[in-house]
Write a protein that holds these residues in place. Structure first.
Motif, PDB file in Angstrom:
ATOM      1  N   PHE B  40       2.913  -2.391  -1.089  1.00  0.00           N
ATOM      2  CA  PHE B  40       4.316  -2.582  -1.061  1.00  0.00           C
ATOM      3  C   PHE B  40       4.823  -3.811  -0.904  1.00  0.00           C
ATOM      4  O   PHE B  40       4.497  -4.812  -0.234  1.00  0.00           O
ATOM      5  CB  PHE B  40       5.336  -1.468  -0.204  1.00  0.00           C
ATOM      6  N   TYR B  41       5.930  -4.205  -1.518  1.00  0.00           N
ATOM      7  CA  TYR B  41       6.602  -5.428  -1.597  1.00  0.00           C
ATOM      8  C   TYR B  41       7.752  -5.641  -0.826  1.00  0.00           C
ATOM      9  O   TYR B  41       8.643  -4.551  -0.698  1.00  0.00           O
ATOM     10  CB  TYR B  41       7.144  -6.128  -3.013  1.00  0.00           C
ATOM     11  N   GLN B  42       7.966  -6.708  -0.150  1.00  0.00           N
ATOM     12  CA  GLN B  42       9.300  -7.091   0.529  1.00  0.00           C
ATOM     13  C   GLN B  42       9.345  -8.457   0.150  1.00  0.00           C
ATOM     14  O   GLN B  42       8.831  -9.369   0.565  1.00  0.00           O
ATOM     15  CB  GLN B  42       9.108  -7.029   2.115  1.00  0.00           C
ATOM     16  N   THR B  47       1.940  -6.342   0.895  1.00  0.00           N
ATOM     17  CA  THR B  47       0.761  -5.706   1.758  1.00  0.00           C
ATOM     18  C   THR B  47       0.251  -4.804   1.211  1.00  0.00           C
ATOM     19  O   THR B  47       0.958  -3.927   0.548  1.00  0.00           O
ATOM     20  CB  THR B  47       1.305  -5.705   3.055  1.00  0.00           C
ATOM     21  N   THR B  48      -1.016  -4.537   1.262  1.00  0.00           N
ATOM     22  CA  THR B  48      -1.909  -3.295   0.732  1.00  0.00           C
ATOM     23  C   THR B  48      -2.510  -2.576   1.933  1.00  0.00           C
ATOM     24  O   THR B  48      -3.374  -3.255   2.459  1.00  0.00           O
ATOM     25  CB  THR B  48      -2.737  -3.800  -0.418  1.00  0.00           C
ATOM     26  N   PHE B  49      -2.234  -1.415   1.852  1.00  0.00           N
ATOM     27  CA  PHE B  49      -3.099  -0.579   2.733  1.00  0.00           C
ATOM     28  C   PHE B  49      -3.953   0.131   2.030  1.00  0.00           C
ATOM     29  O   PHE B  49      -3.492   1.165   1.143  1.00  0.00           O
ATOM     30  CB  PHE B  49      -2.314   0.374   3.680  1.00  0.00           C
ATOM     31  N   LYS B  50      -5.230   0.261   2.231  1.00  0.00           N
ATOM     32  CA  LYS B  50      -6.479   0.905   1.544  1.00  0.00           C
ATOM     33  C   LYS B  50      -7.333   1.526   2.375  1.00  0.00           C
ATOM     34  O   LYS B  50      -7.547   0.957   3.469  1.00  0.00           O
ATOM     35  CB  LYS B  50      -7.283   0.000   0.698  1.00  0.00           C
ATOM     36  N   GLN B  57      -6.948  13.176   4.945  1.00  0.00           N
ATOM     37  CA  GLN B  57      -7.515  13.124   6.493  1.00  0.00           C
ATOM     38  C   GLN B  57      -7.334  11.843   6.986  1.00  0.00           C
ATOM     39  O   GLN B  57      -7.561  11.577   8.091  1.00  0.00           O
ATOM     40  CB  GLN B  57      -9.105  13.380   6.144  1.00  0.00           C
ATOM     41  N   SER B  58      -6.733  11.017   6.395  1.00  0.00           N
ATOM     42  CA  SER B  58      -6.476   9.498   6.734  1.00  0.00           C
ATOM     43  C   SER B  58      -5.473   9.631   7.734  1.00  0.00           C
ATOM     44  O   SER B  58      -4.069   9.661   7.357  1.00  0.00           O
ATOM     45  CB  SER B  58      -6.276   8.613   5.653  1.00  0.00           C
ATOM     46  N   GLU B  59      -5.468   9.213   9.143  1.00  0.00           N
ATOM     47  CA  GLU B  59      -4.478   8.754  10.053  1.00  0.00           C
ATOM     48  C   GLU B  59      -3.535   7.635   9.561  1.00  0.00           C
ATOM     49  O   GLU B  59      -2.579   7.744   9.941  1.00  0.00           O
ATOM     50  CB  GLU B  59      -5.224   8.216  11.179  1.00  0.00           C
ATOM     51  N   ILE B  60      -4.177   6.656   8.833  1.00  0.00           N
ATOM     52  CA  ILE B  60      -3.266   5.554   8.643  1.00  0.00           C
ATOM     53  C   ILE B  60      -2.301   6.210   7.405  1.00  0.00           C
ATOM     54  O   ILE B  60      -1.225   5.822   7.249  1.00  0.00           O
ATOM     55  CB  ILE B  60      -4.029   4.473   7.700  1.00  0.00           C
ATOM     56  N   LEU B  63       0.240   8.189   9.060  1.00  0.00           N
ATOM     57  CA  LEU B  63       1.324   7.100   9.496  1.00  0.00           C
ATOM     58  C   LEU B  63       2.333   6.876   8.616  1.00  0.00           C
ATOM     59  O   LEU B  63       3.691   6.754   8.765  1.00  0.00           O
ATOM     60  CB  LEU B  63       0.697   5.897  10.207  1.00  0.00           C
ATOM     61  N   LEU B  64       1.824   6.266   7.374  1.00  0.00           N
ATOM     62  CA  LEU B  64       2.938   6.055   6.332  1.00  0.00           C
ATOM     63  C   LEU B  64       3.635   7.031   5.941  1.00  0.00           C
ATOM     64  O   LEU B  64       4.854   6.596   5.110  1.00  0.00           O
ATOM     65  CB  LEU B  64       1.884   5.237   4.913  1.00  0.00           C
ATOM     66  N   TYR B  67       6.428   6.825   8.963  1.00  0.00           N
ATOM     67  CA  TYR B  67       6.895   5.494   9.436  1.00  0.00           C
ATOM     68  C   TYR B  67       7.804   4.847   8.394  1.00  0.00           C
ATOM     69  O   TYR B  67       7.345   4.420   6.945  1.00  0.00           O
ATOM     70  CB  TYR B  67       5.768   4.705   9.744  1.00  0.00           C
ATOM     71  N   ILE B  69       8.771   2.495   6.545  1.00  0.00           N
ATOM     72  CA  ILE B  69       8.631   0.971   5.799  1.00  0.00           C
ATOM     73  C   ILE B  69       9.638   1.047   4.646  1.00  0.00           C
ATOM     74  O   ILE B  69       9.387   1.877   3.912  1.00  0.00           O
ATOM     75  CB  ILE B  69       7.064   0.753   5.485  1.00  0.00           C
TER      76      ILE B  69
END
Lengths: 254, 254
Positions: B40-42, B47-50, B57-60, B63-64, B67, B69
């Motif tokens: 995602f851009y600002q 930034t890239t979450f991978k 199953q991903s905790e990350i 969160l997204l 949260y 953003i």
């Protein structure tokens, strides 16, 4: 100024403990409240979590202190802005591609007269001295090696040879990694420690927390951690001298 | 096959609701368990979450979904591996720098005979057909424009003109963004919807969840969402046809 954190390991290792210490400095025990970022490699792949908000308040940063993501190379940064506004495009670490590898870079310090450093095709996106210096280093690498060196060690040694030139423009503490190698260059302040068997208990400097690495590791594990200031209070950190570089390869200082 | 999600907005907008729906398809309501990523851009920053693990199953990933953003351009992908092993270097989206902008790309589909596509200096890091096709597109852009076009719209239109050539090699559903523009190209399956005032209630297809956008937005907000399959069950999504491209600029289809 900012704070740097690097990790190099011979087996995938989580960074929860070290990042817990660094995170505290992002607005709580330290003044570095203008963003944070963590890039970590798995094989040749890398992902970067960045946030222009203080790490101490960031839910994502909190998750990374608890969630045992494993990596063999990590570059992290918490920022106190000087050159370039607060925003994602100015948040370290920066990652670019060269010779079919991802190169990840973070800088602590401030450079004067950086705008005239040539960057070739590696055009800068944001406004920082830091990203400009990174693009300059990539440009010089491409000029030096007409094709990818067989072993990137030669490329890192070449970068290390350029660092004094950047240090002459101000303060230039550097971390640079391609996922296998991790280069640290000290202009003013950088420390490192290598952990290997027999592992013991480490105690964070920035919060009341111990970890017994003997319970988390095997006898073969080797992990080096590089940080602006030592993250633990009961380990012997190597103090880097101004103008000194140190290369790490899969956990070992080389 | 994989699933794509894109978002383009005229004001920074959170993507929790849409990503909640996509995440369910990453191993729960869908078979795409071989990794996921969100870029995602600002402003010009990205930034890239991978994570090469299943989004469900991903905790990350969890969160997204919670949260908020905010971003004006997002490219997300959940993967069911076909070309290239499971691992971070093969996890979409991929980001590269060209002309002082970050370009972010995700692909759904599979290409044959891609290895001979020239990539110039944009060497591939991982093993996927997808990343190879991205490097090819960047290479063609550099060949076409000797310097950055004044407006990247021309660059996106040129990429759109190359997509049928890639589609001829197999299946090529594409999302590509520079943070301002977002290009969608449909080879087999892609849908989009633009939300604007008067906003109403949307209901996710993949879980029992409603959101009243009227409470979350202002009258000026315009947000377009692009997805492999519609994410909501009570909105009128545009069905893209094979061979059709659609460019978005800050929320609006252009």
């Amino acid at each position: 100024m900012c704070e740097l954190l690097g990790m190099s390991a011979n087996v995938p290792t989580d960074f929860c403990f070290s990042f817990k210490g660094l995170r505290e400095r992002g607005g709580k025990t330290g003044p570095h409240k203008d963003g944070w970022g963590v890039a970590f490699y798995q094989g040749k792949g890398v992902t970067t979590f960045k946030d222009p908000n203080p790490s101490y308040q960031s839910e994502i940063a909190r998750l990374l202190t608890d969630y045992p993501i494993k990596t063999t190379a990590l570059v992290a940064h918490i920022r106190q802005a000087n050159s370039g506004g607060i925003g994602l495009e100015n948040t370290h670490p920066f990652t670019r591609t060269l010779w079919g590898r991802y190169w990840t870079y973070a800088h602590n310090g401030q450079l004067k007269d950086f705008a005239s450093l040539p960057v070739g095709q590696h055009q800068v996106v944001g406004q920082t001295d830091s990203e400009h210096a990174f693009c300059y280093l990539l440009h010089r690498l491409e000029q030096q090696f007409s094709q990818a060196p067989e072993d990137n060690k030669a490329a890192f040694e070449f970068v290390a040879s350029l660092c004094p030139e950047l240090q002459a423009l101000g303060v230039f503490n550097l971390l640079l990694s391609d996922g296998e190698y991790l280069l640290a260059y000290c202009s003013t302040k950088l420390h490192w420690v290598t952990r290997r068997a027999p592992f013991g208990v480490a105690r964070l400097s920035d919060m009341d927390l111990d970890i017994d690495f003997a319970k988390e590791t095997t006898a073969q594990d080797v992990v080096s951690v590089i940080a602006t200031m030592p993250l633990t209070s009961n380990e012997q950190w190597q103090v880097m001298q101004s103008g000194q570089s140190q290369l790490f390869y899969l956990g070992e200082a080389v």
